[in-house]
Design a protein around this motif. Structure first.
Motif, PDB file in Angstrom:
ATOM      1  N   ASN A 243     -46.677  -0.224   9.977  1.00  0.00           N
ATOM      2  CA  ASN A 243     -46.208  -1.324  10.825  1.00  0.00           C
ATOM      3  C   ASN A 243     -44.784  -1.080  11.316  1.00  0.00           C
ATOM      4  O   ASN A 243     -44.425  -1.461  12.432  1.00  0.00           O
ATOM      5  CB  ASN A 243     -46.273  -2.645  10.053  1.00  0.00           C
ATOM      6  CG  ASN A 243     -47.704  -3.140   9.886  1.00  0.00           C
ATOM      7  OD1 ASN A 243     -48.591  -2.745  10.631  1.00  0.00           O
ATOM      8  ND2 ASN A 243     -47.932  -3.997   8.912  1.00  0.00           N
TER       9      ASN A 243
ATOM     10  N   ARG B 257     -39.510  -2.327  -3.236  1.00  0.00           N
ATOM     11  CA  ARG B 257     -40.197  -1.619  -2.146  1.00  0.00           C
ATOM     12  C   ARG B 257     -40.387  -0.133  -2.447  1.00  0.00           C
ATOM     13  O   ARG B 257     -41.332   0.489  -1.981  1.00  0.00           O
ATOM     14  CB  ARG B 257     -39.416  -1.776  -0.843  1.00  0.00           C
ATOM     15  CG  ARG B 257     -39.581  -3.122  -0.196  1.00  0.00           C
ATOM     16  CD  ARG B 257     -39.439  -3.063   1.314  1.00  0.00           C
ATOM     17  NE  ARG B 257     -39.476  -4.391   1.889  1.00  0.00           N
ATOM     18  CZ  ARG B 257     -40.586  -5.027   2.196  1.00  0.00           C
ATOM     19  NH1 ARG B 257     -41.761  -4.470   1.943  1.00  0.00           N
ATOM     20  NH2 ARG B 257     -40.546  -6.221   2.730  1.00  0.00           N
TER      21      ARG B 257
ATOM     22  N   GLU C 215     -43.429   0.111  -4.303  1.00  0.00           N
ATOM     23  CA  GLU C 215     -44.543  -0.322  -3.466  1.00  0.00           C
ATOM     24  C   GLU C 215     -44.989   0.768  -2.490  1.00  0.00           C
ATOM     25  O   GLU C 215     -46.131   0.770  -2.031  1.00  0.00           O
ATOM     26  CB  GLU C 215     -44.111  -1.566  -2.676  1.00  0.00           C
ATOM     27  CG  GLU C 215     -45.190  -2.165  -1.795  1.00  0.00           C
ATOM     28  CD  GLU C 215     -44.635  -3.172  -0.817  1.00  0.00           C
ATOM     29  OE1 GLU C 215     -45.024  -4.341  -0.913  1.00  0.00           O
ATOM     30  OE2 GLU C 215     -43.812  -2.781   0.037  1.00  0.00           O
TER      31      GLU C 215
ATOM     32  N   LYS D 231     -37.253  -7.605  -0.578  1.00  0.00           N
ATOM     33  CA  LYS D 231     -38.151  -7.134  -1.638  1.00  0.00           C
ATOM     34  C   LYS D 231     -37.489  -5.991  -2.395  1.00  0.00           C
ATOM     35  O   LYS D 231     -37.259  -4.916  -1.842  1.00  0.00           O
ATOM     36  CB  LYS D 231     -39.479  -6.680  -1.039  1.00  0.00           C
ATOM     37  CG  LYS D 231     -40.620  -6.670  -2.030  1.00  0.00           C
ATOM     38  CD  LYS D 231     -41.960  -6.630  -1.311  1.00  0.00           C
ATOM     39  CE  LYS D 231     -43.088  -6.751  -2.303  1.00  0.00           C
ATOM     40  NZ  LYS D 231     -44.403  -6.758  -1.661  1.00  0.00           N
TER      41      LYS D 231
ATOM     42  N   THR E  45     -48.367   2.442  -2.732  1.00  0.00           N
ATOM     43  CA  THR E  45     -49.547   1.580  -2.733  1.00  0.00           C
ATOM     44  C   THR E  45     -50.063   1.375  -1.314  1.00  0.00           C
ATOM     45  O   THR E  45     -49.418   1.763  -0.340  1.00  0.00           O
ATOM     46  CB  THR E  45     -49.210   0.221  -3.353  1.00  0.00           C
ATOM     47  OG1 THR E  45     -48.268  -0.456  -2.491  1.00  0.00           O
ATOM     48  CG2 THR E  45     -48.591   0.389  -4.745  1.00  0.00           C
ATOM     49  N   ASN E  46     -51.218   0.714  -1.217  1.00  0.00           N
ATOM     50  CA  ASN E  46     -51.781   0.414   0.100  1.00  0.00           C
ATOM     51  C   ASN E  46     -50.872  -0.520   0.892  1.00  0.00           C
ATOM     52  O   ASN E  46     -50.748  -0.385   2.119  1.00  0.00           O
ATOM     53  CB  ASN E  46     -53.170  -0.213  -0.047  1.00  0.00           C
ATOM     54  CG  ASN E  46     -54.208   0.800  -0.486  1.00  0.00           C
ATOM     55  OD1 ASN E  46     -54.082   1.989  -0.192  1.00  0.00           O
ATOM     56  ND2 ASN E  46     -55.225   0.364  -1.190  1.00  0.00           N
ATOM     57  N   ASP E  47     -50.236  -1.481   0.202  1.00  0.00           N
ATOM     58  CA  ASP E  47     -49.309  -2.389   0.888  1.00  0.00           C
ATOM     59  C   ASP E  47     -48.112  -1.614   1.433  1.00  0.00           C
ATOM     60  O   ASP E  47     -47.628  -1.892   2.542  1.00  0.00           O
ATOM     61  CB  ASP E  47     -48.822  -3.475  -0.077  1.00  0.00           C
ATOM     62  CG  ASP E  47     -49.910  -4.486  -0.392  1.00  0.00           C
ATOM     63  OD1 ASP E  47     -50.888  -4.555   0.380  1.00  0.00           O
ATOM     64  OD2 ASP E  47     -49.794  -5.196  -1.417  1.00  0.00           O
ATOM     65  N   GLY E  48     -47.635  -0.640   0.640  1.00  0.00           N
ATOM     66  CA  GLY E  48     -46.514   0.179   1.094  1.00  0.00           C
ATOM     67  C   GLY E  48     -46.871   1.025   2.294  1.00  0.00           C
ATOM     68  O   GLY E  48     -46.079   1.170   3.233  1.00  0.00           O
ATOM     69  N   LYS E  49     -48.077   1.579   2.277  1.00  0.00           N
ATOM     70  CA  LYS E  49     -48.538   2.378   3.420  1.00  0.00           C
ATOM     71  C   LYS E  49     -48.655   1.511   4.673  1.00  0.00           C
ATOM     72  O   LYS E  49     -48.241   1.904   5.764  1.00  0.00           O
ATOM     73  CB  LYS E  49     -49.896   3.017   3.102  1.00  0.00           C
ATOM     74  CG  LYS E  49     -50.426   3.900   4.219  1.00  0.00           C
ATOM     75  CD  LYS E  49     -51.876   4.262   4.031  1.00  0.00           C
ATOM     76  CE  LYS E  49     -52.080   5.265   2.932  1.00  0.00           C
ATOM     77  NZ  LYS E  49     -53.470   5.767   2.895  1.00  0.00           N
ATOM     78  N   LYS E  50     -49.193   0.307   4.486  1.00  0.00           N
ATOM     79  CA  LYS E  50     -49.351  -0.607   5.617  1.00  0.00           C
ATOM     80  C   LYS E  50     -47.992  -0.987   6.195  1.00  0.00           C
ATOM     81  O   LYS E  50     -47.803  -1.029   7.417  1.00  0.00           O
ATOM     82  CB  LYS E  50     -50.103  -1.855   5.153  1.00  0.00           C
ATOM     83  CG  LYS E  50     -50.468  -2.811   6.276  1.00  0.00           C
ATOM     84  CD  LYS E  50     -51.291  -3.976   5.757  1.00  0.00           C
ATOM     85  CE  LYS E  50     -51.636  -4.947   6.885  1.00  0.00           C
ATOM     86  NZ  LYS E  50     -52.402  -6.104   6.372  1.00  0.00           N
ATOM     87  N   TYR E  51     -47.022  -1.262   5.332  1.00  0.00           N
ATOM     88  CA  TYR E  51     -45.683  -1.642   5.786  1.00  0.00           C
ATOM     89  C   TYR E  51     -45.032  -0.489   6.551  1.00  0.00           C
ATOM     90  O   TYR E  51     -44.379  -0.692   7.580  1.00  0.00           O
ATOM     91  CB  TYR E  51     -44.812  -2.027   4.586  1.00  0.00           C
ATOM     92  CG  TYR E  51     -43.493  -2.655   4.964  1.00  0.00           C
ATOM     93  CD1 TYR E  51     -43.402  -4.012   5.222  1.00  0.00           C
ATOM     94  CD2 TYR E  51     -42.339  -1.880   5.069  1.00  0.00           C
ATOM     95  CE1 TYR E  51     -42.182  -4.595   5.576  1.00  0.00           C
ATOM     96  CE2 TYR E  51     -41.124  -2.446   5.427  1.00  0.00           C
ATOM     97  CZ  TYR E  51     -41.050  -3.810   5.679  1.00  0.00           C
ATOM     98  OH  TYR E  51     -39.857  -4.367   6.034  1.00  0.00           O
TER      99      TYR E  51
ATOM    100  N   TYR F 298     -46.887   9.684   6.480  1.00  0.00           N
ATOM    101  CA  TYR F 298     -46.829   8.968   5.197  1.00  0.00           C
ATOM    102  C   TYR F 298     -47.027   9.928   4.024  1.00  0.00           C
ATOM    103  O   TYR F 298     -46.275   9.907   3.045  1.00  0.00           O
ATOM    104  CB  TYR F 298     -47.901   7.880   5.185  1.00  0.00           C
ATOM    105  CG  TYR F 298     -48.051   7.159   3.863  1.00  0.00           C
ATOM    106  CD1 TYR F 298     -47.123   6.200   3.461  1.00  0.00           C
ATOM    107  CD2 TYR F 298     -49.119   7.449   3.014  1.00  0.00           C
ATOM    108  CE1 TYR F 298     -47.262   5.548   2.242  1.00  0.00           C
ATOM    109  CE2 TYR F 298     -49.257   6.804   1.803  1.00  0.00           C
ATOM    110  CZ  TYR F 298     -48.328   5.847   1.421  1.00  0.00           C
ATOM    111  OH  TYR F 298     -48.454   5.212   0.219  1.00  0.00           O
TER     112      TYR F 298
END
Length: 890
Positions: free
Chosen positions: A231, A216, A219, A213, A222-228, A271
């Motif tokens: 994880n 990144r 990203e 990606k 964003t919420n997706d970036g925080k989630k990644y 984060y």
């Protein structure tokens, strides 16, 4: 001396019976020795230290040893028996110091590093004995650690020294036994290489997924970036679940992130820290990773480094590994090289990783400190390593062993502040410590989470299966240190200034208003003074013009007279046009003055007078608008934080209830169910959403259903004995407290439902789902009430109160509604009415409190099916009285 009469905050040691340290020395050390060395473990640890580390020492050293031993014995005969061991250790330190400086010893490669390590070990050991800071040692008795230099065995040290230092000594003893410094053979290598080869396909896929990606970096915010990001941290934790020094390490290689429960999760703070750090574009950002194990964990460190570099969060990542084989699976420079070889030569789609290595953005360094018996707060500030580490923007301390060195391997309270313990470690550099718990030390965990983990242990569970050793529990600790604290404080200070008018006391507010009025008055005075100057200037100018015209009139008359005399008609006409008599000049002057005043009054004066006033007013309006926008923004952020905290509390309570059901704590679990229901309703503000409705349905159809079926499964139940059973598991001294809390939680939800059920804004869908939960547990709650009434009547009749008054008093003490002025009186009325109604009828609304067998009635109610084979309808089984306007919210 610190903590002289206190086992808390002392260093763990194998001298403490039944401890994890004793288990390690007796079981784990034995297995490791038998796996990698020949010979008998018991015989090995009974070997004197001098023989293990310097078995062919020069004769001069032997003479020194014998001389010192004789001196020691003479001194001991003239002194008290107490403290002999400490004296022996002191002399032993001096002896090893002489060995260290011996030229013949220096010339032999096989003795390299041993004198330094042993001298340091014994020095630290003596210091902690003097401070009486080691668990399990009876300082009131004679110290039997050592009687003489020649008698100081490995057993004396590893059983009595602080646990971490004993481990360091044991692994150096293995190096001496295997003659590592002569042959440089890594005897742990085969196991470490297998752990890398076994997982390299998985490693490659993780890196390919990261680099696939291209956006990144964008990203990340964003919420997706925080989630990644979160994880990725969990992936690091799952990689740390096992190391080769554990007895059952092979069983743990398949642990996934979902198998681990994080007792303290600071990943949100990490984060936010990285987001803040990302804004510092001009600063060179260096991250340091203090590595732990080889294999999957070392790869997870590499993955994290690539992640930070790929997103631009770091400009450089430095790995710190061990200098030689240590703790079986600890990573060395050779291990790092083998990992790179195994993944970079197999796939060309991860060129970014190769580029980071070639460009020096990823570095690998080592230092003698990492294999020393010192904790991190003992790192000398003038050392090269300390100076290098303090250049970092973030230090990531990986694994269990490094965590113990970070906070010190002591018997801390579980809720001891991690930030406080690490405040002086590595200067002002922020510290991140993701750690799977594999030993006794634990800090920075709340009471609820600690007891949640503790409750998973059975009474007879072995030490290796305890929650502190089974690899299923973890922490993600973060200390932002002063760097981030200052930014956070300045950020909140800026926001709080906007709300200062609301927060300051009245007298301060009055002072503020007075200053504001004074400022406005000053502005008005300035305007009036300027206006007065302008008006005076205009009048003066007009008077001057009038004077000039009046003075010039005789001159024009003289010119006209001369013209008439010479009879020049043209000149006469020309000059007469400029001639004025006195009256005309005065009239003209007044006319000119009138025009000037009109012009000044309509244009000049307003322009000068109002310019500053208008500017001030515009500025005030803009300030007010900006202030309102900031307040609205802060309010939205605060509301979002509060909403998220409510949601997390609700989720946590639901998961706790589910967990307790599996532990057969049915009353306790039901209480947590309603604890969760109340928070879900509060979080949703009684507005339906599919997610909340699903959670409430899960509570009703899974947890409560299981609890009721299991609780009422026996043919009869001794209520008092059952209370004692749950209280013992809960570790409560008062056997009624867990059940009273459960009943209180149910009552709180029923009251909340009643006070909201008559409001027009309540969503009908969520009201229906929430009511189904309440109705289902209604008979169970009535059973608890009846049982408590009978219990209080028989067992605990305090202050000559009736049983219902006793129950009311107990519930009121622990309900939050009684501390809320808005609801206090309504809640008391509600609770009294409920208890009175149940005392009258019992479990069934038409029953008899004195005659009915309440348990059998409930058993029938909660039987799975009715006579027609269908699931029962619980709409008529209620804990509370029919809603009335008396409880309506205003």
């Amino acid at each position: 001396m610190k903590n002289k009469n206190k086992e808390k905050e002392k260093y763990f040691s194998a001298a403490e019976k039944g401890s994890f340290a004793e288990f390690t020395v007796e079981k784990r050390f034995k297995k490791i020795f038998e796996d990698y060395c020949s010979g008998n473990y018991e015989k090995f640890i009974e070997t004197p230290m001098l023989e293990i580390f310097f078995d062919d020492k020069p004769s001069s050293s032997q003479d020194i040893c014998e001389e010192e031993t004789t001196t020691q014995k003479k001194e001991e005969n003239d002194s008290d028996e107490k403290g002999k061991g400490a004296n022996a250790i002191t002399i032993t330190i001096e002896h090893f110091n002489k060995i260290k400086n011996d030229d013949e010893i220096k010339a032999k490669e096989k003795y390299k590093s041993f004198p330094n390590i042993i001298e340091l070990f014994l020095s630290l050991f003596k210091q902690k004995i003097d401070e009486q800071a080691i668990c399990g040692i009876d300082y009131s008795k004679k110290c039997e650690v050592a009687q003489s230099i020649s008698e100081l065995t490995l057993r004396d040290c590893i059983y009595n020294a602080p646990f971490f230092e004993a481990e360091v000594l044991f692994y150096h003893a293995l190096l001496a036994q295997k003659e590592y410094f002569s042959n440089k053979n890594d005897f742990f290598a085969s196991g470490k290489k297998f752990s890398i080869i076994n997982g390299n396909e998985d490693f490659i896929q993780h890196l390919k997924s990261l680099f696939s990606k291209k956006d990144r970096e964008k990203e990340f915010g964003t919420n997706d970036g925080k989630k990644y990001f979160k994880n990725s941290l969990l992936y690091c934790l799952s990689a740390n679940t096992s190391d080769l020094s554990q007895l059952n390490s092979k069983d743990r290689f398949d642990f996934k992130a979902n198998d681990i429960t994080v007792l303290c999760d600071d990943s949100e703070s990490v984060y936010e820290f990285l987001k803040t750090l990302g804004t510092e574009k001009d600063k060179h950002k260096r991250f340091d990773i203090i590595c732990d194990n080889c294999g999957k964990e070392l790869f997870s460190d590499l993955f994290l480094a690539c992640y930070f570099l790929y997103l631009g969060l770091a400009d450089e990542v430095v790995f710190h590994v061990k200098k030689y084989p240590f703790f079986v699976s600890d990573a060395t420079e050779n291990d790092f090289g083998f990992l790179l070889q195994s993944i970079l030569t197999k796939d060309k789609d991860i060129e970014e990783c190769r580029d980071y290595l070639n460009s020096g953005k990823i570095k690998v360094e080592t230092n003698d400190f990492w294999t020393s018996p010192k904790t991190f707060n003992e790192l000398e500030k003038d050392s090269d390593l300390y100076k290098e580490l303090t250049k970092s923007s973030l230090i990531i301390v990986k694994g269990d062993l490094n965590y113990r060195r970070l906070v010190e391997d002591k018997n801390w309270n579980y809720d001891e502040s991690f930030i406080k313990l690490t405040e002086n470690v590595f200067g002002n550099v922020p510290i991140l410590a993701p750690r799977v718990i594999k030993s006794d030390v634990l800090v920075g965990v709340s009471s609820a989470m600690y007891h949640l983990a503790k409750s998973t242990e059975s009474v007879n569970s072995s030490i290796e299966n305890s929650f502190k050793a089974n690899g299923k529990w973890a922490v993600i600790h973060f200390n932002p240190k002063k760097k981030l604290k200052e930014k956070i404080l300045s950020f909140f200070k800026k926001k709080n200034n906007d709300n200062s008018d609301k927060n300051v006391p009245k007298d301060k507010k009055n002072v503020s208003e007075q200053k504001k009025k004074k400022k406005e008055k000053t502005v008005e005075e300035k305007i009036y003074s300027k206006g007065a100057i302008i008006v005076i200037s205009l009048i003066s100018a007009l008077l001057l013009v009038s004077f000039i015209f009046c003075a010039a009139s005789p001159i024009f008359s003289a010119i006209n007279f001369i013209a008439n005399k010479i009879n020049d008609t043209k000149n006469q006409v020309y000059f007469s046009s400029f001639a004025f008599d006195g009256k005309s000049s005065v009239d003209f002057a007044f006319l000119l003055a009138g025009y000037a005043l009109f012009f000044a009054g309509t244009i000049l004066v307003p322009k000068f007078l109002l310019k500053e006033k208008v500017s001030e007013e515009v500025k005030m309006q803009l300030d007010e608008r900006l202030k309102n926008e900031i307040k609205a923004s802060c309010k939205n952020e605060i509301d979002e934080l509060i909403s998220n905290s409510k949601r997390h509390a609700a989720d946590w309570a639901r998961m706790t209830a589910f967990f307790l059901t599996g532990k057969e704590l049915y009353i306790w679990s039901t209480g947590w169910c309603f604890h969760s229901v109340k928070r879900y309703l509060d979080y949703s503000q009684m507005k339906a959403s599919k997610e909340i409705c699903d959670f409430l349905s899960f509570i009703r159809n899974t947890i409560l259903k299981k609890n009721m079926a299991s609780f009422f499964e026996p043919d009869e139940l001794d209520f008092k004995k059952y209370l004692k059973t749950e209280a013992d598991k809960y570790k409560e001294t008062d056997i009624t407290r867990p059940a009273l809390r459960a009943l209180k939680d149910i009552a709180d939800v029923e009251f909340f439902m009643q006070t909201n059920s008559l409001c027009s804004k309540v969503d009908s869908e969520i009201q229906t789902v929430a009511n189904s939960v309440s109705f289902y547990a209604g008979s169970f709650a009535r059973y608890l009430t009846v049982s408590f009434l009978k219990y209080f009547a028989k067992e605990r009749n305090e202050m000559d109160l009736s049983e219902e008054e006793n129950l009311f008093k107990e519930l009121i003490k622990i309900s939050r509604y009684c501390n809320e002025e808005e609801y206090s009186e309504q809640y008391k009325k509600f609770l009294k009415a409920v208890i009175a109604e149940i005392k009258m009828h019992g479990v069934s609304s038409k029953g008899n409190f004195k005659k009915d067998d309440e348990f059998k009635i409930c058993k029938e109610i909660y039987s799975k099916e009715d006579l027609n084979g269908k699931e029962k309808d619980f709409k008529n089984e209620r804990f509370y009285i029919e809603p009335s306007t008396e409880f309506k919210l205003e």
